[in-house]
Design a protein around this motif. Structure first.
Motif, PDB file in Angstrom:
ATOM      1  N   ILE A 195      -3.304  -2.082   7.227  1.00 13.21           N
ATOM      2  CA  ILE A 195      -3.896  -2.223   8.468  1.00 13.21           C
ATOM      3  C   ILE A 195      -2.574  -2.368   9.631  1.00 13.21           C
ATOM      4  O   ILE A 195      -1.915  -3.450   9.283  1.00 13.21           O
ATOM      5  N   LYS A 196      -2.332  -1.471  10.450  1.00 20.11           N
ATOM      6  CA  LYS A 196      -1.520  -1.433  11.426  1.00 20.11           C
ATOM      7  C   LYS A 196      -1.907  -2.545  12.592  1.00 20.11           C
ATOM      8  O   LYS A 196      -3.009  -2.361  13.080  1.00 20.11           O
ATOM      9  N   MET A 197      -1.206  -3.547  12.767  1.00 20.52           N
ATOM     10  CA  MET A 197      -1.382  -4.429  13.611  1.00 20.52           C
ATOM     11  C   MET A 197      -0.018  -4.785  14.427  1.00 20.52           C
ATOM     12  O   MET A 197       0.935  -4.606  13.685  1.00 20.52           O
ATOM     13  N   ASN A 198       0.037  -5.225  15.578  1.00 20.76           N
ATOM     14  CA  ASN A 198       1.325  -5.816  16.173  1.00 20.76           C
ATOM     15  C   ASN A 198       1.623  -6.964  15.831  1.00 20.76           C
ATOM     16  O   ASN A 198       0.982  -7.714  15.014  1.00 20.76           O
ATOM     17  N   GLU A 258       0.801 -12.600  13.474  1.00 16.42           N
ATOM     18  CA  GLU A 258       1.296 -14.020  13.671  1.00 16.42           C
ATOM     19  C   GLU A 258       0.061 -14.764  13.796  1.00 16.42           C
ATOM     20  O   GLU A 258      -0.249 -16.140  13.065  1.00 16.42           O
ATOM     21  N   TYR A 259      -0.946 -14.630  14.905  1.00 14.88           N
ATOM     22  CA  TYR A 259      -2.034 -15.428  14.993  1.00 14.88           C
ATOM     23  C   TYR A 259      -2.850 -15.223  13.856  1.00 14.88           C
ATOM     24  O   TYR A 259      -3.819 -16.300  13.559  1.00 14.88           O
ATOM     25  N   MET A 260      -3.158 -14.087  13.158  1.00 18.00           N
ATOM     26  CA  MET A 260      -3.824 -13.885  11.915  1.00 18.00           C
ATOM     27  C   MET A 260      -3.566 -14.952  11.175  1.00 18.00           C
ATOM     28  O   MET A 260      -4.571 -15.565  10.300  1.00 18.00           O
ATOM     29  N   ILE A 261      -2.331 -14.866  10.696  1.00 12.74           N
ATOM     30  CA  ILE A 261      -1.610 -15.901   9.679  1.00 12.74           C
ATOM     31  C   ILE A 261      -1.965 -17.606   9.872  1.00 12.74           C
ATOM     32  O   ILE A 261      -2.582 -18.337   9.168  1.00 12.74           O
ATOM     33  N   THR A 262      -1.854 -17.730  11.410  1.00 11.09           N
ATOM     34  CA  THR A 262      -2.148 -19.355  11.696  1.00 11.09           C
ATOM     35  C   THR A 262      -3.688 -19.370  11.644  1.00 11.09           C
ATOM     36  O   THR A 262      -4.177 -20.500  11.156  1.00 11.09           O
ATOM     37  N   TYR A 263      -4.337 -18.410  11.996  1.00 14.40           N
ATOM     38  CA  TYR A 263      -5.752 -18.666  11.951  1.00 14.40           C
ATOM     39  C   TYR A 263      -6.341 -19.195  10.590  1.00 14.40           C
ATOM     40  O   TYR A 263      -6.936 -19.997  10.148  1.00 14.40           O
ATOM     41  N   GLN A 264      -5.712 -18.334   9.681  1.00 14.98           N
ATOM     42  CA  GLN A 264      -6.135 -18.519   8.113  1.00 14.98           C
ATOM     43  C   GLN A 264      -5.697 -19.758   7.571  1.00 14.98           C
ATOM     44  O   GLN A 264      -6.647 -20.493   6.599  1.00 14.98           O
ATOM     45  N   ILE A 265      -4.602 -20.012   7.832  1.00 16.22           N
ATOM     46  CA  ILE A 265      -3.936 -21.475   7.531  1.00 16.22           C
ATOM     47  C   ILE A 265      -4.785 -22.563   7.727  1.00 16.22           C
ATOM     48  O   ILE A 265      -5.075 -23.435   7.224  1.00 16.22           O
ATOM     49  N   GLY A 266      -5.211 -22.493   9.246  1.00 19.81           N
ATOM     50  CA  GLY A 266      -5.890 -23.409   9.652  1.00 19.81           C
ATOM     51  C   GLY A 266      -7.357 -23.570   9.334  1.00 19.81           C
ATOM     52  O   GLY A 266      -7.741 -24.966   9.046  1.00 19.81           O
ATOM     53  N   ILE A 325       7.305  -7.668  10.770  1.00 18.11           N
ATOM     54  CA  ILE A 325       6.165  -8.208  10.077  1.00 18.11           C
ATOM     55  C   ILE A 325       6.402  -9.676   9.369  1.00 18.11           C
ATOM     56  O   ILE A 325       5.683 -10.413   9.589  1.00 18.11           O
ATOM     57  N   ALA A 326       7.721  -9.616   8.514  1.00 13.92           N
ATOM     58  CA  ALA A 326       8.035 -10.749   8.025  1.00 13.92           C
ATOM     59  C   ALA A 326       8.202 -11.952   9.040  1.00 13.92           C
ATOM     60  O   ALA A 326       7.874 -12.767   8.460  1.00 13.92           O
ATOM     61  N   THR A 327       8.749 -11.637  10.006  1.00 14.43           N
ATOM     62  CA  THR A 327       9.113 -12.569  11.305  1.00 14.43           C
ATOM     63  C   THR A 327       7.763 -13.160  11.732  1.00 14.43           C
ATOM     64  O   THR A 327       7.645 -14.106  12.031  1.00 14.43           O
ATOM     65  N   PHE A 352      -4.919  -9.266   4.983  1.00 14.11           N
ATOM     66  CA  PHE A 352      -5.692  -8.420   6.072  1.00 14.11           C
ATOM     67  C   PHE A 352      -7.168  -8.786   5.979  1.00 14.11           C
ATOM     68  O   PHE A 352      -7.414  -9.174   4.998  1.00 14.11           O
ATOM     69  N   ASN A 353      -7.877  -8.644   7.171  1.00 13.30           N
ATOM     70  CA  ASN A 353      -9.444  -8.736   7.146  1.00 13.30           C
ATOM     71  C   ASN A 353      -9.977  -7.459   6.469  1.00 13.30           C
ATOM     72  O   ASN A 353     -10.336  -6.367   6.979  1.00 13.30           O
TER      73      ASN A 353
END
Length: 257
Positions: free
Chosen positions: A78-81, A86-94, A126-128, A67-68
């Motif tokens: 932190i509650k997120m949809n 999903e996008y947060m994960i891809t962003y950090q990996i990138g 969340i896992a998915t 989480f940020n």
């Protein structure tokens, strides 16, 4: 006993002028590094230094997205949809992929951090979302997922290779979750206790809880928290015992899934 195992660590968690953990010493013990990606810890300079250090030591490189939450070190929920996660994960990996590319190496696995990891342990949505975020970045990435968690099922369902993980330095409750950090017995700081836990988990191929409950799991990798002052001592003692017992300690990239 399993003849191959991976040792990993959550690492690269310094930030700006603040230094956390002894990454140089720990990198000589582990075989895979989970590098903070700037949200809960880390910054571009720390990420670059950590990637180079891993490369120099033959340690496979993984993204450690959370989480940020720099203030709370990513350990506050932190509650997120699901799409946002999903996008947060891809962003950090990138971000880490670009830094790894600049160092002529690559990111090969992903392991969620802190509160995000705990939430995904029990929440399939969340896992998915995490699994989808990983796959969007690179379908060949290995998903390092808590043993006995929803992340294991979600990773397989998404078509990812999954490495089931247990901890060198944390105790477990009967649900399979790590004991809450609010409790005195949550963290293992004695190297001998850490060794006994790791060896019993490998021998039993199960998470063994504080009450003695056995939760079967094919554990591939053991994590040490690099921000703990005892990290080097614990990981070093575990590595020594694995060597004594003839167990090969390999990077995740060299293991069979």
């Amino acid at each position: 006993m399993t003849q191959q195992i991976n040792l990993n660590a959550d690492i690269g968690e310094s930030f700006g002028n603040y230094t956390i953990g002894d990454d140089t010493a720990l990198m000589k013990i582990i075989k895979s590094a989970n590098v903070a990606c700037g949200f809960h810890a880390g910054d571009p300079t720390v990420m670059t230094q950590t990637v180079r250090l891993a490369k120099e030591n033959g340690v496979s490189i993984g993204a450690h997205p959370g989480f940020n939450d720099l203030w709370g070190f990513g350990r506050r929920q932190i509650k997120m949809n699901a799409r946002e996660i999903e996008y947060m994960i891809t962003y950090q990996i990138g971000a880490l992929q670009a830094i790894a590319h600049a160092a002529s190496t690559k990111v090969t696995h992903v392991k969620p951090h802190g509160a995000l990891n705990n939430m995904a342990h029990v929440d399939r949505d969340i896992a998915t979302a995490i699994a989808r975020g990983i796959r969007a970045a690179d379908a060949d990435l290995i998903f390092v997922a808590n043993a006995c968690s929803e992340m294991v099922a979600a990773g397989h369902a998404t078509g990812l290779r999954v490495a089931e993980e247990a901890y060198v330095d944390r105790t477990y409750g009967d649900s399979g979750l790590m004991t809450s950090r609010t409790l005195d017995n949550a963290i293992i700081r004695d190297p001998d206790v850490a060794v006994r836990q790791v060896m019993s988990f490998i021998e039993e191929q199960a998470i063994i809880t504080l009450s003695g409950k056995r939760l079967p799991s094919r554990i591939r990798t053991f994590c040490t928290h690099g921000d703990e002052p005892t990290a080097v001592a614990l990981a070093g003692k575990v590595r020594e015992e694995l060597a004594r017992r003839g167990v090969d300690v390999l990077p995740l990239t060299e293991m069979t899934f």
